[in-house]
Design a protein around this motif. Sequence first.
Motif, PDB file in Angstrom:
ATOM      1  N   TYR A   1     -24.000  59.913 -15.028  1.00 16.80           N
ATOM      2  CA  TYR A   1     -23.190  60.040 -16.099  1.00 16.80           C
ATOM      3  C   TYR A   1     -22.009  60.886 -16.018  1.00 16.80           C
ATOM      4  O   TYR A   1     -21.092  61.032 -16.432  1.00 16.80           O
ATOM      5  CB  TYR A   1     -24.088  60.163 -17.409  1.00 16.80           C
ATOM      6  N   ASP A   2     -22.124  61.852 -14.915  1.00 11.26           N
ATOM      7  CA  ASP A   2     -20.999  62.505 -14.331  1.00 11.26           C
ATOM      8  C   ASP A   2     -19.859  61.735 -13.944  1.00 11.26           C
ATOM      9  O   ASP A   2     -18.494  62.106 -14.313  1.00 11.26           O
ATOM     10  CB  ASP A   2     -21.546  63.643 -13.345  1.00 11.26           C
ATOM     11  N   ASN A   3     -20.371  60.561 -13.251  1.00 14.89           N
ATOM     12  CA  ASN A   3     -19.236  59.658 -12.790  1.00 14.89           C
ATOM     13  C   ASN A   3     -18.293  59.117 -14.030  1.00 14.89           C
ATOM     14  O   ASN A   3     -17.145  58.885 -14.188  1.00 14.89           O
ATOM     15  CB  ASN A   3     -19.714  58.775 -12.217  1.00 14.89           C
ATOM     16  N   VAL A   4     -19.129  58.789 -14.954  1.00  8.95           N
ATOM     17  CA  VAL A   4     -18.597  58.257 -16.225  1.00  8.95           C
ATOM     18  C   VAL A   4     -17.665  59.210 -17.026  1.00  8.95           C
ATOM     19  O   VAL A   4     -16.523  59.108 -17.395  1.00  8.95           O
ATOM     20  CB  VAL A   4     -19.621  57.932 -17.293  1.00  8.95           C
ATOM     21  N   GLY A   5     -18.182  60.600 -16.756  1.00  9.59           N
ATOM     22  CA  GLY A   5     -17.549  61.732 -17.232  1.00  9.59           C
ATOM     23  C   GLY A   5     -16.064  62.024 -16.803  1.00  9.59           C
ATOM     24  O   GLY A   5     -15.061  62.336 -17.243  1.00  9.59           O
ATOM     25  N   LYS A   6     -16.062  61.741 -15.315  1.00  6.07           N
ATOM     26  CA  LYS A   6     -15.024  61.886 -14.438  1.00  6.07           C
ATOM     27  C   LYS A   6     -14.079  60.904 -15.018  1.00  6.07           C
ATOM     28  O   LYS A   6     -12.742  61.171 -14.748  1.00  6.07           O
ATOM     29  CB  LYS A   6     -15.544  61.825 -12.882  1.00  6.07           C
ATOM     30  N   PHE A   7     -14.528  59.755 -15.220  1.00  5.72           N
ATOM     31  CA  PHE A   7     -13.455  58.403 -15.415  1.00  5.72           C
ATOM     32  C   PHE A   7     -12.836  58.947 -16.921  1.00  5.72           C
ATOM     33  O   PHE A   7     -11.784  58.583 -16.990  1.00  5.72           O
ATOM     34  CB  PHE A   7     -14.307  57.060 -15.380  1.00  5.72           C
ATOM     35  N   LEU A   8     -13.594  59.292 -17.706  1.00 13.59           N
ATOM     36  CA  LEU A   8     -13.241  59.809 -19.070  1.00 13.59           C
ATOM     37  C   LEU A   8     -12.126  60.878 -19.126  1.00 13.59           C
ATOM     38  O   LEU A   8     -11.221  60.878 -19.674  1.00 13.59           O
ATOM     39  CB  LEU A   8     -14.270  59.746 -20.135  1.00 13.59           C
ATOM     40  N   ASN A   9     -12.626  61.833 -18.169  1.00 10.43           N
ATOM     41  CA  ASN A   9     -11.723  63.049 -18.158  1.00 10.43           C
ATOM     42  C   ASN A   9     -10.342  62.541 -17.362  1.00 10.43           C
ATOM     43  O   ASN A   9      -9.254  63.149 -17.707  1.00 10.43           O
ATOM     44  CB  ASN A   9     -12.111  64.082 -17.275  1.00 10.43           C
ATOM     45  N   LEU A  10     -10.469  61.598 -16.499  1.00 11.82           N
ATOM     46  CA  LEU A  10      -8.987  60.811 -15.943  1.00 11.82           C
ATOM     47  C   LEU A  10      -8.292  60.257 -16.869  1.00 11.82           C
ATOM     48  O   LEU A  10      -6.999  60.350 -17.124  1.00 11.82           O
ATOM     49  CB  LEU A  10      -9.277  59.955 -14.922  1.00 11.82           C
ATOM     50  N   ALA A  11      -8.944  59.602 -17.929  1.00 11.91           N
ATOM     51  CA  ALA A  11      -8.112  58.945 -19.065  1.00 11.91           C
ATOM     52  C   ALA A  11      -7.677  60.074 -19.795  1.00 11.91           C
ATOM     53  O   ALA A  11      -6.344  59.978 -20.296  1.00 11.91           O
ATOM     54  CB  ALA A  11      -9.396  58.270 -19.823  1.00 11.91           C
ATOM     55  N   ALA A  12      -8.425  61.111 -20.047  1.00  7.84           N
ATOM     56  CA  ALA A  12      -7.741  62.230 -20.762  1.00  7.84           C
ATOM     57  C   ALA A  12      -6.625  62.947 -20.364  1.00  7.84           C
ATOM     58  O   ALA A  12      -5.616  63.302 -20.776  1.00  7.84           O
ATOM     59  CB  ALA A  12      -8.968  63.405 -21.302  1.00  7.84           C
ATOM     60  N   PHE A  13      -6.567  62.888 -19.043  1.00  8.78           N
ATOM     61  CA  PHE A  13      -5.614  63.707 -18.061  1.00  8.78           C
ATOM     62  C   PHE A  13      -4.176  62.726 -18.135  1.00  8.78           C
ATOM     63  O   PHE A  13      -3.051  63.302 -18.387  1.00  8.78           O
ATOM     64  CB  PHE A  13      -6.198  63.680 -16.742  1.00  8.78           C
ATOM     65  N   ILE A  14      -4.601  61.600 -18.203  1.00  8.36           N
ATOM     66  CA  ILE A  14      -3.297  60.868 -18.267  1.00  8.36           C
ATOM     67  C   ILE A  14      -2.758  60.445 -19.750  1.00  8.36           C
ATOM     68  O   ILE A  14      -1.490  60.533 -19.824  1.00  8.36           O
ATOM     69  CB  ILE A  14      -3.656  59.041 -17.854  1.00  8.36           C
ATOM     70  N   ALA A  15      -3.752  60.707 -20.563  1.00  5.38           N
ATOM     71  CA  ALA A  15      -3.232  60.593 -22.219  1.00  5.38           C
ATOM     72  C   ALA A  15      -2.471  62.145 -22.229  1.00  5.38           C
ATOM     73  O   ALA A  15      -1.644  62.030 -23.093  1.00  5.38           O
ATOM     74  CB  ALA A  15      -4.436  60.729 -23.013  1.00  5.38           C
ATOM     75  N   LEU A  16      -2.822  63.196 -21.715  1.00  2.45           N
ATOM     76  CA  LEU A  16      -2.200  64.295 -21.703  1.00  2.45           C
ATOM     77  C   LEU A  16      -0.815  64.574 -21.122  1.00  2.45           C
ATOM     78  O   LEU A  16       0.119  64.962 -21.573  1.00  2.45           O
ATOM     79  CB  LEU A  16      -2.848  65.464 -21.066  1.00  2.45           C
ATOM     80  N   LEU A  17      -0.721  63.910 -19.823  1.00  3.50           N
ATOM     81  CA  LEU A  17       0.283  63.711 -19.214  1.00  3.50           C
ATOM     82  C   LEU A  17       1.550  62.814 -19.842  1.00  3.50           C
ATOM     83  O   LEU A  17       2.441  63.300 -20.037  1.00  3.50           O
ATOM     84  CB  LEU A  17       0.083  62.820 -17.979  1.00  3.50           C
TER      85      LEU A  17
END
Length: 405
Positions: free
Chosen positions: A241-257
Amino acid sequence: MAWRDAKASRVRLLLFMASIILGIAAVVSIQLFSNNLKDNIKLQSKALMGADYTIDTRQEPTERAQAIIDSLQPDAKEINFVSMVAFPKNGGTKLVKVRGLDGAFPFYGSIDTEPSSAADTYQDLGGALVDATLMLQFDVKPGDSIKVGAITLPILGSLKAIPGSTAISTSVAPPIIMPYALMEATGLIQFGSRKEYQFFYKTAETFNLEAFEKIIDPQLKKEEADLDTHTSTSERLGKRYDNVGKFLNLAAFIALLLGCIGIASSVHIYIKEKLSAIAVLKCMGASRMQSFLIFLIQIAGIGVVGGLIGALIGIGIQELFPYLLKDFLPFSVEISISAQPILIGVFLGLFMSVLFALLPLLRTWYVSPLEVLRVDEKGAQEPFKVRVAVIAAVLIFYSCFHFGY
């Protein structure tokens, strides 16, 4: 002055605040859910496995492996395999995972059935528990029968959930639970059959599972068997689920960008429209610092408010994640809320708004009073070195945020 000007320009500043809110909401909701997910895996590790530790083998245990298993005195055991079953009521057939259980498994958590009493009586009554979705698909009910190999069993109840099973795995091969004592009678356990033997154990709270695993697991591996503890299983599950977390964090990073781009764009347009007003203020005696602070206070205030609203929205959004991801999670996620994400949202909103609005804000510093009479597009440009310094700060922020997540 900052308050009065902001009230007059509230419609124009709406895009600026919306960019902050969306970016912060995405970051807070995803980060908070990831933390809750990790905490729940640790807290529910025993319920996920249903036991303190298990020993499993893909073949009939060797003499040495069986001696180790028996010496540890298993509290429950299981044979499982994948096979076709039939429903005599309507002639339907389906590929399922047949699980023959003996003992009071699970020791943690429970087998969720309808009716609930079926989970306690199926072994004594010699009946089967059939996956609830499978029963709906083939229109069978408790009291009907199911044919597994050479025997036909009464269906005592529908199976909704059992420890160690996920919605994804059950969609491929729905589980069928039946008594261990009847597995040989099915005629499906033969030489060459793909089957798995599992033995479940319950220990005292003070039992050192880590030290036990280091001693016993190497011995079992030599015999083509394997030992899994609830702690090691939760660690492996946590890594998945860390991999799921990394994907979600990538989505958060793009949203923040995207939010930061919105901040810079909206402030750039807003300040460009205010250049003539700034020139008038300087003609009336306002200093560079005063004209700069008027708009800096506006941006910082909106950043704090937007960060707070975004954090609150993010907390609300993360409540939806357990429902959206329930088919991928083998357990129910209990959401806990703390003050930390709100503080992070407010701080991040303030920092983002000031940092990404800094480049257009610096134009107010270099506005000349002469621009009251004539507008010079290049006259209010900040020096090249200042622009490079701000851009470098922005890149450093993104690098820290990305590697920090």
